[in-house]
Scaffold this active site. Structure first.
Site, short mmCIF file in Angstrom:
data_model
loop_
_atom_site.label_atom_id
_atom_site.label_comp_id
_atom_site.label_asym_id
_atom_site.label_seq_id
_atom_site.Cartn_x
_atom_site.Cartn_y
_atom_site.Cartn_z
N GLU A 252 -2.89 -35.83 22.07
CA GLU A 252 -3.58 -36.47 21.15
C GLU A 252 -4.35 -37.61 21.50
O GLU A 252 -4.54 -38.84 20.68
CB GLU A 252 -2.91 -36.71 19.93
CG GLU A 252 -2.25 -35.15 19.22
CD GLU A 252 -3.38 -34.53 18.55
OE1 GLU A 252 -4.41 -34.86 18.57
OE2 GLU A 252 -3.04 -33.08 18.44
N GLY A 253 -4.47 -37.68 22.90
CA GLY A 253 -5.26 -38.83 23.51
C GLY A 253 -4.17 -39.83 24.38
O GLY A 253 -3.34 -40.35 23.39
#
Length: 407
Positions: A252-253
């Site tokens: 998620e980054g």
């Protein structure tokens, strides 16, 4: 639409816990423009759905392998193949070429959720470490004792447990503050308040995600250390938390993506206005600590003030140099994210200290622990902020000094 291609790292891309699996897939249409502006979003179900809601024929999407991972082994991570037999039927979500925009609605929620996942893993690692430290008897008390005592009585074990506890409480409080800002962003009757709450929430999301997950690795590692040699043995379960936490700074980054977002979109774009708003809020808490006058409040005030000044110097440097020396600024992005997590977490701990002092009579044991943890955070963890600020201001050129060939 008929979708073809391959996707990797698909969490729960294949499982048998539901009759159907509905995939959200980013893909390009044949005439899409280049770059991110040409990405569309599609719904691609494992089984097509009939008009009456019943499951129809198998769609042309198949899992071709499950990844073997360091941690989170209960979560199947799939490689999916689309369109081996003519194309998987997909249904466009919204308009063509706006898929990335739609995805980020989900992504921002997911980033906050992964930050909470880091807090949860850290909390479990802490609970397990506390239990072991109370059970493991070894060596006499440093101050003297008739015989061996549980290791929780030893100062360095307490240091590790207090570090774990402090990071968790600060990260959780900051995440809850962000969640409240999200609610206010949508529910406040005042438009100006909604806009400010939105800016506050958006500033905090990369910190909740980045700081809380980096923290979870450190806390889980300390959990292994508290167990000593037994922490290195799988049967105790301490190692599992360490392995599971490792993915949280990646999916998620990555932390670098969160840090770059914090600098570029959340600090530079508004000229540091939101960062300065937090500084003003911290200064108000400093006044409240000064008014309290207790020894614990004074100790927290001393460190919080020094950290705020360090934070302000970092914000000023980033805003002033983001265009003229961009690589030097972004070389300090990770340090800036960590600095923000520390100072804002310490601010929440200081607020908790003040509240605990007011409420102490209701449950002295609980609130005394809150006060002690807040003071520990201020005196033992928050001083890192000044070193981080020095790194942000001064290390940009040395970080970028070597050419690629010199590595």
């Amino acid at each position: 639409y008929l979708v073809s291609g391959q996707k990797i790292y698909i969490t729960y891309g294949e499982h048998d816990m539901a009759k159907n699996i509905v995939h959200l897939v980013l893909a390009r249409t044949p005439d899409a423009p280049e770059g991110v502006k040409g990405i569309s979003l599609f719904v691609v179900p494992k089984f097509l759905v009939n008009a009456d809601g019943s499951l129809g024929e198998r769609n042309d999407v198949h899992c071709i392998s499950i990844e073997h991972k360091l941690g989170i082994k209960a979560s199947p991570t799939a490689v999916l193949q689309f369109g081996d037999h003519g194309g998987a039927t997909g249904y466009l979500v919204g308009e063509e070429n706006r898929g990335l925009e739609y995805m980020f609605v989900m992504m921002n929620a997911a980033r906050f959720a992964v930050g909470m996942q880091g807090i949860a893993v850290a909390e479990r690692a802490y609970q397990k470490a506390v239990q072991y430290a109370k059970d493991r008897v070894q060596s006499r008390d440093l101050a003297g004792s008739p015989g061996p005592v549980a290791i929780i009585h030893q100062p360095d074990v307490k240091r590790m447990l207090m570090t774990m506890r402090g990071y968790i409480e600060a990260s959780r409080a900051l995440a809850y503050y962000a969640a409240a800002a999200y609610d206010a962003q949508h529910a406040s009757p005042d438009e100006a308040s909604r806009k400010q709450s939105q800016a506050v929430y958006e500033f905090l999301v990369p910190i909740v995600k980045g700081f809380s997950t980096e923290m979870s690795i450190e806390v889980a590692s300390l959990g292994v250390q508290v167990h000593g040699g037994m922490g290195f043995i799988e049967e105790t379960g301490a190692a599992q938390h360490y392995r599971d936490a490792r993915i949280l700074t990646i999916y998620e980054g990555t932390t670098a993506i969160q840090a770059n977002d914090l600098i570029g979109r959340k600090t530079v774009r508004d000229g540091g206005a939101t960062a300065k708003l937090f500084s003003e809020k911290i200064q108000q808490t400093e006044k409240d600590l000064a008014s309290s006058g207790t020894a614990d409040a004074k100790a927290a005030l001393k460190q919080l003030t020094a950290a705020r000044i360090a934070f302000e110097s970092a914000v000023e440097f980033i805003v002033a140099n983001s265009k003229t020396d961009v690589k030097a600024v972004y070389a300090g992005s990770f340090a800036y994210l960590r600095l923000c997590g520390l100072i804002l977490g310490a601010w929440q701990m200081a607020r908790a200290l003040l509240a605990a002092q007011e409420l102490r009579a209701g449950d002295p044991n609980f609130y005394d622990a809150k006060i002690a943890t807040a003071r520990f955070f201020a005196e033992n963890l928050l001083p890192q902020s000044q070193a981080l600020a020095t790194s942000i201001l001064e290390s940009g050129h040395s970080t970028n000094a070597l050419s690629a060939e010199q590595f």
